[in-house]
Enzyme design. Structure first.
Site, PDB file in Angstrom:
ATOM      1  N   ASP A  16       0.854  -1.193   0.000  1.00 51.62           N
ATOM      2  CA  ASP A  16       0.000   0.000   0.000  1.00 51.62           C
ATOM      3  C   ASP A  16       0.890   1.242   0.000  1.00 51.62           C
ATOM      4  O   ASP A  16       1.863   1.323   0.739  1.00 51.62           O
ATOM      5  CB  ASP A  16      -0.922  -0.011   1.235  1.00 51.62           C
ATOM      6  N   ILE A  59       1.913   0.582  -6.517  1.00 50.89           N
ATOM      7  CA  ILE A  59       1.689  -0.466  -7.539  1.00 50.89           C
ATOM      8  C   ILE A  59       2.178  -0.010  -8.925  1.00 50.89           C
ATOM      9  O   ILE A  59       2.273  -0.830  -9.836  1.00 50.89           O
ATOM     10  CB  ILE A  59       0.203  -0.926  -7.618  1.00 50.89           C
ATOM     11  N   ALA A  61      -6.071  -1.944  -4.432  1.00 49.11           N
ATOM     12  CA  ALA A  61      -5.478  -0.595  -4.494  1.00 49.11           C
ATOM     13  C   ALA A  61      -6.046   0.195  -5.665  1.00 49.11           C
ATOM     14  O   ALA A  61      -6.066  -0.274  -6.797  1.00 49.11           O
ATOM     15  CB  ALA A  61      -3.959  -0.699  -4.626  1.00 49.11           C
ATOM     16  N   ALA A  62      -6.497   1.397  -5.357  1.00 47.42           N
ATOM     17  CA  ALA A  62      -7.071   2.255  -6.402  1.00 47.42           C
ATOM     18  C   ALA A  62      -7.295   3.643  -5.831  1.00 47.42           C
ATOM     19  O   ALA A  62      -7.333   3.828  -4.615  1.00 47.42           O
ATOM     20  CB  ALA A  62      -8.407   1.683  -6.890  1.00 47.42           C
ATOM     21  N   GLU A  63      -7.419   4.597  -6.724  1.00 49.07           N
ATOM     22  CA  GLU A  63      -8.003   5.887  -6.373  1.00 49.07           C
ATOM     23  C   GLU A  63      -9.504   5.644  -6.454  1.00 49.07           C
ATOM     24  O   GLU A  63      -9.999   5.163  -7.489  1.00 49.07           O
ATOM     25  CB  GLU A  63      -7.576   6.963  -7.373  1.00 49.07           C
ATOM     26  N   THR A  69     -16.062  -2.195  -9.618  1.00 49.07           N
ATOM     27  CA  THR A  69     -17.251  -1.483  -9.136  1.00 49.07           C
ATOM     28  C   THR A  69     -18.421  -1.571 -10.121  1.00 49.07           C
ATOM     29  O   THR A  69     -18.214  -1.716 -11.326  1.00 49.07           O
ATOM     30  CB  THR A  69     -16.887   0.008  -8.906  1.00 49.07           C
ATOM     31  N   ASP A  70     -19.627  -1.414  -9.589  1.00 49.78           N
ATOM     32  CA  ASP A  70     -20.810  -1.357 -10.459  1.00 49.78           C
ATOM     33  C   ASP A  70     -20.854  -0.056 -11.263  1.00 49.78           C
ATOM     34  O   ASP A  70     -21.616   0.054 -12.224  1.00 49.78           O
ATOM     35  CB  ASP A  70     -22.103  -1.543  -9.642  1.00 49.78           C
ATOM     36  N   GLU A  71     -20.009   0.925 -10.878  1.00 48.15           N
ATOM     37  CA  GLU A  71     -20.056   2.221 -11.581  1.00 48.15           C
ATOM     38  C   GLU A  71     -19.583   2.125 -13.019  1.00 48.15           C
ATOM     39  O   GLU A  71     -19.826   3.027 -13.815  1.00 48.15           O
ATOM     40  CB  GLU A  71     -19.232   3.272 -10.819  1.00 48.15           C
ATOM     41  N   TYR A 103     -13.389   8.344 -12.512  1.00 50.18           N
ATOM     42  CA  TYR A 103     -13.176   7.162 -11.652  1.00 50.18           C
ATOM     43  C   TYR A 103     -13.715   5.908 -12.349  1.00 50.18           C
ATOM     44  O   TYR A 103     -13.011   4.904 -12.498  1.00 50.18           O
ATOM     45  CB  TYR A 103     -13.880   7.360 -10.298  1.00 50.18           C
ATOM     46  N   ALA A 155     -14.438   5.420 -15.457  1.00 52.10           N
ATOM     47  CA  ALA A 155     -13.745   5.125 -16.715  1.00 52.10           C
ATOM     48  C   ALA A 155     -12.413   4.422 -16.435  1.00 52.10           C
ATOM     49  O   ALA A 155     -12.029   3.484 -17.140  1.00 52.10           O
ATOM     50  CB  ALA A 155     -13.509   6.416 -17.498  1.00 52.10           C
ATOM     51  N   LYS A 200     -11.696   2.562 -13.796  1.00 51.67           N
ATOM     52  CA  LYS A 200     -11.976   1.193 -13.314  1.00 51.67           C
ATOM     53  C   LYS A 200     -12.415   0.312 -14.494  1.00 51.67           C
ATOM     54  O   LYS A 200     -12.027  -0.858 -14.584  1.00 51.67           O
ATOM     55  CB  LYS A 200     -13.066   1.204 -12.229  1.00 51.67           C
ATOM     56  N   ASN A 204     -20.123  -0.027  -0.652  1.00 55.74           N
ATOM     57  CA  ASN A 204     -19.885  -0.674   0.646  1.00 55.74           C
ATOM     58  C   ASN A 204     -20.096   0.322   1.784  1.00 55.74           C
ATOM     59  O   ASN A 204     -19.885   1.526   1.609  1.00 55.74           O
ATOM     60  CB  ASN A 204     -18.431  -1.149   0.730  1.00 55.74           C
ATOM     61  N   LYS A 239     -16.528   9.668   2.406  1.00 49.10           N
ATOM     62  CA  LYS A 239     -17.601   8.975   1.699  1.00 49.10           C
ATOM     63  C   LYS A 239     -18.941   9.253   2.394  1.00 49.10           C
ATOM     64  O   LYS A 239     -18.983   9.618   3.569  1.00 49.10           O
ATOM     65  CB  LYS A 239     -17.318   7.469   1.627  1.00 49.10           C
TER      66      LYS A 239
END
Ligand code: NAD
Ligand code: TDX
Length: 334
Positions: free
Chosen positions: A33, A60, A80-82, A123-125, A150, A152, A154, A180, A189
């Site tokens: 991380d 990463i 790991a992600a933004e 993600t579902d996004e 975000y 796009a 993912k 979540n 969030k």
């Protein structure tokens, strides 16, 4: 088994490691991380001394570091992600770098080192936005239609992960999950922002008209879905993961949180809407239920209340983060 978790100081990653070390005491976990603004080493303090756990501070996107860590690893679980949509509106660059390039660097390394399973958390996004009251849900067959930087980034990472299965035979799996909630979620969030605002005596902030709908998944249900995919899932497959809510709007979620605090709607402040704000998400999780026997077990009402209790008891964890997140919102006028 030796597992590499990326982003294990974040919300879902830290909950995953806590769960896994307890349930599989013979497994070894490496946590890579970068500790960005979203990574909190404090989220790992209760398992930091476990002899089967090791933390590596690293990016990463740094292939040298990634290669040295992936060596000897059987399974990669890539969190790991933004991850914050509002930040991707203010500055999309880091989303492309970490989510797309970082994922590619991990895939290359996993291939070089003969990793037996590369599990990608998505993600579902990536599917875009559904109409309110349309009754439609996202499924594994829904066409990708990301609408924020975000989403796009993912979506792009999902395509790379699948390409490494098709082209090189890397044994990958993907889960695309909904929103979540639970302990150790950053107060920037929606749900933790409301809870921490109320604890500090401020109003909750609702973007736009508050009619936007999210599908809410308790973090432990998500982790059990990842466990089901790691233990029973088929390489090359994608599984959608959703929660127990049914078309509940942000305004309704806010009212539920306010009720837990014995407050009414006078504590709601409507603020400027998010640019390109996705209207509605809903997830059909019947594939993972049918094929792997997973379904969500934590209902929204009682686990929302338990989440509020966790934030009430753990001010030491979120207080230092709250100032930073509210600086961002002040800049955005939200
Ligand atoms: P988070 O923002 O809480 O944590 C992300 C972690 O990744 C942090 O610890 C951060 O330091 C680390 N990180 C960021 N860039 C890095 C880099 N370049 N190198 C190494 N580490 C880096 O995120 P989260 O909410 O726990 O989400 C985890 C994953 O789940 C993400 O891939 C996200 O897209 C996905 N997801 C999250 C949700 C949700 O509701 N939180 C829903 C669907 C999918
Ligand atoms: O103060 C707020 N007021 C508000 O009305 C905040 C922070 C958010 N909102 C709204 C925007 C969304 O409709 O609440 C909803 C949830 O917002 P976020 O918590 O920012 O989540 P979302 O944008 O839906 O994305 C989240 O779920 C999918 C995660 O951040 C992503 O990483 C994940 O992929």
């Amino acid at each position: 088994m030796k597992i590499l978790v990326t982003g294990g100081a974040g919300f879902i990653g830290s909950n995953f490691i806590r769960y896994w070390l307890k349930k599989y005491p013979n497994d070894e976990i490496l946590n890579l991380d970068k500790l960005t603004y979203a990574g909190h080493i404090e989220s790992t303090s209760d398992f930091a001394e476990n002899p089967n756990y090791k933390f590596i501070k690293g990016d990463i996107c740094d292939s040298g570091t990634v290669d040295s860590v992936v060596e000897g690893v059987e399974t990669v679980v890539h969190f790991a992600a933004e991850t914050h949509v509002d930040r991707s509106i203010v500055g999309p660059g880091p989303f492309v770098v970490t989510n797309v390039i970082g994922t590619h660097i991990l895939l290359e390394s996993a291939l070089r080192h003969g990793v037996k399973r590369f599990h990608h958390i998505s993600t579902d996004e990536v599917f875009g936005s559904l109409e309110l009251d349309s009754g439609k849900k996202f499924s594994e067959k829904t066409i990708y239609d990301p609408r924020s930087a975000y989403a796009a980034s993912k979506a792009s990472s999902d395509h790379f992960v699948r390409a490494y299965f098709q082209t090189y035979g890397l044994p990958i799996t993907i889960t695309n999950c909904s929103n979540n909630f639970g302990p150790f979620q950053d107060p920037e969030k929606f749900i933790p922002r409301m809870i921490t605002d109320l604890i500090e005596g401020r109003d909750v902030k609702i973007y736009g008209d508050g009619k936007n709908v999210r599908d809410w998944l308790y973090v432990e249900d998500h982790i059990k879905a990842i466990e089901a995919v790691l233990t029973k899932g088929q390489p090359g497959q994608t599984y959608l993961v959703g929660g127990m809510t049914n078309d509940i709007s942000n305004l309704e979620v806010a009212k539920m949180v306010l009720k837990i605090f014995d407050k009414d709607e006078s504590s709601i402040k409507f603020v400027k809407d998010r640019l390109g704000h996705d209207r509605r998400y809903a997830v059909d999780w019947s594939k993972i239920e049918k094929e792997l026997g997973w379904k969500p077990e934590h209902d929204f009402d009682s686990w929302l209340e338990k989440t509020v209790s966790w934030y009430r008891k753990n001010e030491w964890w979120w207080k230092p983060l709250k100032k930073e997140s509210e600086k961002l919102y002040a800049k955005m006028g939200q």
